[in-house]
Design a protein around this motif. Structure first.
Motif, mmCIF file in Angstrom:
data_model
loop_
_atom_site.group_PDB
_atom_site.id
_atom_site.type_symbol
_atom_site.label_atom_id
_atom_site.label_comp_id
_atom_site.label_asym_id
_atom_site.label_seq_id
_atom_site.Cartn_x
_atom_site.Cartn_y
_atom_site.Cartn_z
ATOM 1 N N VAL A 18 -6.956 -4.968 1.552
ATOM 2 C CA VAL A 18 -7.113 -3.865 2.515
ATOM 3 C C VAL A 18 -8.212 -4.212 3.521
ATOM 4 O O VAL A 18 -8.096 -3.914 4.721
ATOM 5 C CB VAL A 18 -7.441 -2.547 1.768
ATOM 6 C CG1 VAL A 18 -7.944 -1.472 2.720
ATOM 7 C CG2 VAL A 18 -6.205 -2.046 1.049
ATOM 8 N N PHE B 236 0.847 -1.192 0.000
ATOM 9 C CA PHE B 236 0.000 0.000 0.000
ATOM 10 C C PHE B 236 0.889 1.251 0.000
ATOM 11 O O PHE B 236 0.714 2.182 -0.802
ATOM 12 C CB PHE B 236 -0.887 -0.022 1.255
ATOM 13 C CG PHE B 236 -2.140 0.808 1.168
ATOM 14 C CD1 PHE B 236 -2.197 1.959 0.409
ATOM 15 C CD2 PHE B 236 -3.284 0.442 1.867
ATOM 16 C CE1 PHE B 236 -3.344 2.724 0.337
ATOM 17 C CE2 PHE B 236 -4.444 1.186 1.806
ATOM 18 C CZ PHE B 236 -4.467 2.336 1.047
ATOM 19 N N ASN C 192 -5.128 3.685 -6.379
ATOM 20 C CA ASN C 192 -3.754 3.292 -6.702
ATOM 21 C C ASN C 192 -3.428 1.865 -6.277
ATOM 22 O O ASN C 192 -2.284 1.440 -6.387
ATOM 23 C CB ASN C 192 -2.751 4.277 -6.092
ATOM 24 C CG ASN C 192 -2.960 4.474 -4.612
ATOM 25 O OD1 ASN C 192 -4.058 4.253 -4.103
ATOM 26 N ND2 ASN C 192 -1.930 4.899 -3.933
ATOM 27 N N LEU C 193 -4.416 1.129 -5.757
ATOM 28 C CA LEU C 193 -4.205 -0.286 -5.433
ATOM 29 C C LEU C 193 -4.920 -1.126 -6.483
ATOM 30 O O LEU C 193 -6.003 -0.750 -6.955
ATOM 31 C CB LEU C 193 -4.763 -0.619 -4.050
ATOM 32 C CG LEU C 193 -4.134 0.091 -2.845
ATOM 33 C CD1 LEU C 193 -4.720 -0.473 -1.550
ATOM 34 C CD2 LEU C 193 -2.619 -0.060 -2.836
ATOM 35 N N GLU D 97 -5.326 -6.085 -4.162
ATOM 36 C CA GLU D 97 -4.865 -5.303 -3.010
ATOM 37 C C GLU D 97 -6.022 -4.573 -2.340
ATOM 38 O O GLU D 97 -6.036 -4.424 -1.116
ATOM 39 C CB GLU D 97 -3.784 -4.311 -3.454
ATOM 40 C CG GLU D 97 -2.461 -5.000 -3.751
ATOM 41 C CD GLU D 97 -1.474 -4.152 -4.551
ATOM 42 O OE1 GLU D 97 -0.309 -4.560 -4.673
ATOM 43 O OE2 GLU D 97 -1.895 -3.104 -5.096
ATOM 44 N N GLN E 138 2.166 6.352 -6.891
ATOM 45 C CA GLN E 138 1.049 7.191 -7.342
ATOM 46 C C GLN E 138 1.440 8.668 -7.314
ATOM 47 O O GLN E 138 1.031 9.450 -8.161
ATOM 48 C CB GLN E 138 -0.156 6.968 -6.412
ATOM 49 C CG GLN E 138 -1.353 7.855 -6.727
ATOM 50 C CD GLN E 138 -2.249 8.065 -5.498
ATOM 51 O OE1 GLN E 138 -1.827 7.852 -4.369
ATOM 52 N NE2 GLN E 138 -3.480 8.457 -5.741
ATOM 53 N N ARG F 169 2.601 1.740 -3.254
ATOM 54 C CA ARG F 169 1.666 2.261 -4.271
ATOM 55 C C ARG F 169 1.455 3.765 -4.097
ATOM 56 O O ARG F 169 1.341 4.501 -5.066
ATOM 57 C CB ARG F 169 0.316 1.548 -4.159
ATOM 58 C CG ARG F 169 0.357 0.063 -4.444
ATOM 59 C CD ARG F 169 0.171 -0.225 -5.905
ATOM 60 N NE ARG F 169 0.065 -1.649 -6.146
ATOM 61 C CZ ARG F 169 0.510 -2.261 -7.218
ATOM 62 N NH1 ARG F 169 1.107 -1.556 -8.167
ATOM 63 N NH2 ARG F 169 0.374 -3.552 -7.374
ATOM 64 N N ILE F 170 1.391 4.195 -2.836
ATOM 65 C CA ILE F 170 1.207 5.636 -2.584
ATOM 66 C C ILE F 170 2.413 6.404 -3.121
ATOM 67 O O ILE F 170 2.271 7.442 -3.763
ATOM 68 C CB ILE F 170 1.003 5.906 -1.069
ATOM 69 C CG1 ILE F 170 -0.344 5.348 -0.619
ATOM 70 C CG2 ILE F 170 1.068 7.405 -0.763
ATOM 71 C CD1 ILE F 170 -0.531 5.293 0.882
#
Lengths: 750, 232
Positions: free
Chosen positions: B107, A411, B98-99, B103, A418, A414-415
């Motif tokens: 979460v 996660f 963005n996942l 994913e 992004q 990805r942040i």
């Protein structure tokens, strides 16, 4: 009808007043500092340039072993195409405080003196002294100083046009306005001082001035030969190599270029921040933009609208910054120079170039970067905006991450991916900020460290250089030889190298006496990257005679560019005329006649570079430190804030799902933490390496050597300051995450 | 009683602009029931759902799940409550852009000590082959399936659905409703679903109609219709 959406602009600024204010104030800070700097610098450089004509500054000077007779003077003038002026001085140690004062008689023709305050001396016991030297020793008009056993009264403060930088010797690495000063007396007053320290210096002016430095070099090379035909030269300094005349002007000019580069880099980073901010606003308002475009608004109209806020902010900041620059900052910036250089009086003058550099160019940078960003976004169709479909990469699959990694790690990654543009700008911004911070941080420890290294590696406490052979009964004294040669590197300025001839079984310099070659000081080795087994070629200063020596090894002596050889080799290599007798001693030698001593080198002389740098640069280094921290905090905060705002909906959703504040901060703030801390840690060794290279390059142009030694503790302290600054930012970011409303996810997307 | 809603009142605004959205709601829902909240816009059904979900608070009254009252909970306790008991499905999906699909479901799984197997669930949802895609590469129906996957992967006690088919076409809507019914049956989750669509009431165990912040009808549906057979 006036464009109705323009009415939003003040409301938009008001609604995000915190961010706008931060950007505005940062712009004001940079522009006012740069503007003040350019105005002060330009005014000072202008007055410095004018001083050459106004005060009739020499084209060079030379010192003779003895006073030249009239015939010799005429011959030199005729051969060299020059006019000579006597510029004799006497140099005395001051009593009461440790310093040397170089005293001149009246200077009506050449190198005239600028009176800054008080009066020129009118009585034989009066002296006008350099303003900076006076300030460093708290001397005022009416103060008394004792020289050569005589009490003199300070009549006023002056600036010598040929000593804008107080270099005692042309070969000095650094000027020293604390331990060295200049003063002027009446001719009779000057005559009354003893002659034992009289120097027969002649200044010259070319009858036909050489067109440039290259021509001046040719002319001076010829002049040395011409003078040598008629007199014994002991020193020769053409003006273009005279640090006392040239250094201040060169330094101020170089600084201006540095400041220019600095302001542009900072503006580029700020322009990227505002562009990313605007881009984010456009994503948030995509529905509105889609509707307006669908209703007939053109791209140009929307472009103008979104360009307005950053450009208005910059324009307002430029106006305020320039006003502050002219009214307040100019004085501070001028003081920075006047604290180091003995400049003649100057007048502040309007500088259109400063306006271009601080306002027009930054405006153009902001305009172009924001224009490209906004236009790129506006290329999407109205439908794309209505659907919030503003990614050009949507057709591609997301890149794979190893599923063995925990979901929270993926996660975070990805942040980061992004928000890559934000993070790249954070890295660039924090690199620059940390570089500035580090520049400010390392300076003092570096100088202290260098000072300690010199003190720890002295050959001995005193080196006495004799004018003529002399004897002493001191058991500490050890005889030796000295001569001075010059380097012959094509790419670097020729500099003086001290060649020492060392007695066998010396107590002070332990080198083999096998005649196999010479030993170079570590300063020499480090400055010119020399290796054992190699060779060096040196030349005599005023002739073309060259000497080549094999490097047998290195001697731990970081203070000066020096070569050590055994006394026998020295005697074989140099004829008697060029040999100077020296004494190495750990005790002061009191039984040698002062007249026979040419100079005495002590720890104070060897450490004056670092002391002077510390004195003149310490306050500006503190400014660098504070500025670096402010810049780092602003860059990281503004960009990380955008990341949070952009992900507000996702943050809200994770809250709804049941993620705790800690977990959410762990995702959205720790990603920034990771990037910021990593960039701090990576920046420091990188900045250290760059600074080392830059310092080395800068000091290649100077005589002597300055070791770049930064204690590890300083690097760690820099790192800690960066991380603590970031922690302050992360508190704000955590608060921002906490403030994201749960209802954010419930809003209907337009 | 599994879910108890007692005298819940909620108003927005102050002074003259104050508007009472919920005027004392009393409702009880049994474990495993599908409860459909119907009503026109402004009737207060979404506000009620948000209060049940702990993302909004009641001015008066309380919500109790298995005896745990949300009114007594502070921010942290409410977070724990949502984490332990609830799954949320929105009309707008609210996937994390963005996942990728897998994913996004993970979460949800992260929040549970005993989540369902993510790959199995993706296969059940028909999303396994799309698991590496980003949400914006999928259709609305597929995105909503992902949202359902994210909600149910932690095996919640209650599945809160706010207009889950509001943004979908007829066929996809029926697929989603079928999926919700299957989840209810397979995992025993209680489903509270807010909708405008009157036809959906036929698949519910309990139908609650709200108007002007008041429950007008609260009926138990004895003759449930399979989601696949719904028509509108």
């Amino acid at each position: 009808m006036r464009d109705p959406i323009a009415k939003r602009i003040p409301r938009e600024i008001k609604s995000d007043i915190g961010k706008q204010l931060v950007i505005f104030l940062f712009f004001v800070l940079i522009i006012s500092a740069a503007s003040g700097y350019f105005i002060a610098g330009d005014s000072l450089i202008n007055s410095y340039n004018e001083s050459f004509e106004k005060y009739n500054v020499e084209d060079g000077n030379f010192e003779l072993f003895e006073k030249a007779d009239d015939a010799a003077v005429k011959d030199i003038e005729k051969d060299g195409g020059i006019t000579l002026y006597e510029n004799f001085y006497k140099q005395e140690d001051t009593k009461g405080f440790e310093s040397k004062l170089r005293i001149f008689g009246e200077r009506d023709e050449i190198n005239r003196v600028c009176l800054l305050s008080g009066d020129m001396p009118s009585a034989d016991d009066e002296i006008a002294i350099d303003r900076l030297y006076a300030k460093n020793h708290d001397l005022k008009k009416g103060s008394r100083i004792k020289l050569d056993g005589k009490q003199l009264t300070v009549s006023g403060m002056v600036a010598f046009s040929d000593y804008s930088t107080l270099y005692e010797n042309a070969s000095d690495l650094m000027f020293d306005n604390d331990k060295f000063g200049v003063g002027v007396m009446t001719d009779d007053g000057f005559e009354n001082l003893r002659d034992s320290h009289l120097h027969y210096v002649y200044s010259w002016k070319y009858d036909k001035k050489p067109a440039d430095d290259a021509k001046a070099k040719e002319a001076s090379e010829q002049l040395v030969k011409d003078i040598s035909k008629h007199a014994v030269l002991t020193d020769f300094i053409p003006a273009y190599t005279n640090q006392a005349i040239r250094f201040a002007g060169d330094d101020m000019t170089d600084d201006m270029a540095g400041m220019q580069a600095f302001i542009y880099i900072t503006i580029v980073i700020l322009a990227f921040i505002t562009a990313i901010t605007t881009d984010n606003t456009m994503i948030e308002e995509s529905g509105v933009i889609g509707t307006l475009r669908a209703s007939g608004y053109t791209r140009g109209e929307l472009l103008r609208h979104y360009l307005a806020v950053p450009l208005i902010t910059l324009t307002a900041a430029a106006i305020v910054g320039n006003v502050i620059g002219y009214t307040v900052m100019e004085k501070y910036m001028a003081m920075a120079y006047l604290g180091s250089y003995s400049l003649t009086s100057y007048e502040v003058r309007f500088n259109p170039d400063a306006l271009i550099k601080t306002t027009i160019v930054p405006f153009a940078i902001m305009f172009v970067i924001n224009l490209v960003t906004i236009w790129n976004k506006l290329r999407f169709s109205p439908l794309n905006f209505l659907r919030r479909d503003l990614s050009r990469r949507k057709k591609k699959k997301s890149f794979r991450l190893n599923t063995k990694m925990p979901i929270m790690t993926r996660f975070r990654l990805r942040i980061i991916f992004q928000n890559l543009p934000n993070y790249i700008t954070i890295i660039a911004g924090s690199f620059l900020a940390n570089f500035i911070l580090m520049f400010g941080m390392i300076f003092k420890p570096m100088l202290l460290s260098f000072q300690d290294t010199i003190s720890d590696n002295m050959l001995c406490s005193y080196i006495y250089i004799m004018k003529a052979p002399a004897e002493t009964s001191s058991d500490s004294a050890e005889k030796g030889y000295l001569t001075n040669l010059e380097t012959t590197y094509e790419q670097y300025k020729h500099e003086q190298v001290s060649i020492y001839g060392i007695e066998k079984d010396s107590r002070y310099v332990n080198i083999p006496h096998d005649g196999s070659g010479v030993y170079l000081s570590t300063a020499y080795r480090d400055k010119y990257d020399l290796d054992e087994g190699g060779s060096i070629t040196l030349k005599e200063k005023f002739t073309d005679k060259e000497y080549t020596f094999k490097i047998s090894g290195f001697y731990d002596y970081p203070a000066t560019i020096a070569v050590f050889m055994d006394a026998e080799t020295f005697e074989e290599t140099f004829d008697e005329d060029s040999r100077l007798q020296i004494y190495l001693s750990n005790k002061e030698l009191t039984d040698i006649d002062d007249k026979l001593i040419a100079s005495r080198i002590s720890e104070t002389d060897l450490t004056k570079t670092s002391r002077q740098l510390m004195r003149s640069m310490s306050s500006i280094m503190n400014v660098f430190m504070v500025f670096g921290i402010i810049m780092f905090v602003i860059v990281v905060y503004l960009l990380a804030k955008i990341i949070i705002e952009r992900n507000a909906r996702s943050i809200s959703m994770t809250k709804i799902l049941g993620y705790t504040e800690r977990e959410i901060s762990g995702l959205y703030v720790h990603s920034t933490t990771f990037v910021a801390v990593l960039s701090i840690i990576c920046t420091i060794p990188l900045a250290n390496k760059i600074l080392e290279t830059v310092f080395k390059k800068i000091f290649m142009d100077y005589s002597g050597y300055f070791a770049y030694i930064v204690p590890v503790s300083t690097l760690i302290a820099t790192c800690i300051i960066g991380i603590v600054s970031y922690l302050a930012v992360s508190l704000l970011l955590n608060a921002k995450v906490r403030r994201v409303d749960l209802a954010e996810a419930l809003k209907n997307v337009e | 009683m599994f879910l108890e809603i007692k005298n819940v009142k909620k108003s927005f605004g102050e002074g003259e602009s104050r508007q009472e959205v919920l005027k004392g709601i009393d409702l009880e829902v049994n474990k495993g029931e599908i409860c459909v909240l119907l009503g026109p816009s402004g009737s207060g059904k979404s506000t009620l759902l948000n209060i049940i979900g702990g993302i909004d608070t009641a001015d008066e009254g309380y919500i109790s799940i298995n005896g745990e009252k949300t009114a007594d909970m502070n921010e942290k306790a409410l977070t724990r409550y949502r984490r332990r008991h609830l799954g949320y499905i929105f009309q707008q999906y609210n996937l994390i852009p963005n996942l990728n699909i897998k994913e996004n479901v993970e979460v949800g799984a992260y929040l549970s000590d005993s989540p369902l197997d993510v790959d199995d669930l993706l296969k059940t949802l028909g999303l396994y082959e799309h698991r590496h895609k980003l949400p914006n590469q999928l259709s609305g129906g597929q995105q909503q399936r992902t949202a359902i996957g994210r909600a149910i992967v932690k095996n919640p006690d209650i599945l809160l659905c706010d207009e889950p088919t509001g943004a979908l076409d007829y066929k996809t809507s029926k697929d989603i409703l079928k999926l919700i019914a299957e989840v209810n049956e397979k995992y025993g989750s209680t489903v509270i679903m807010v909708t405008h669509n009157d036809a959906i009431k036929l698949m519910a165990d309990r139908v609650v109609k709200l108007r002007d912040g008041v429950i007008r009808h609260n009926t138990v549906n004895e003759q449930k219709t399979a989601a696949a057979d719904l028509e509108w």
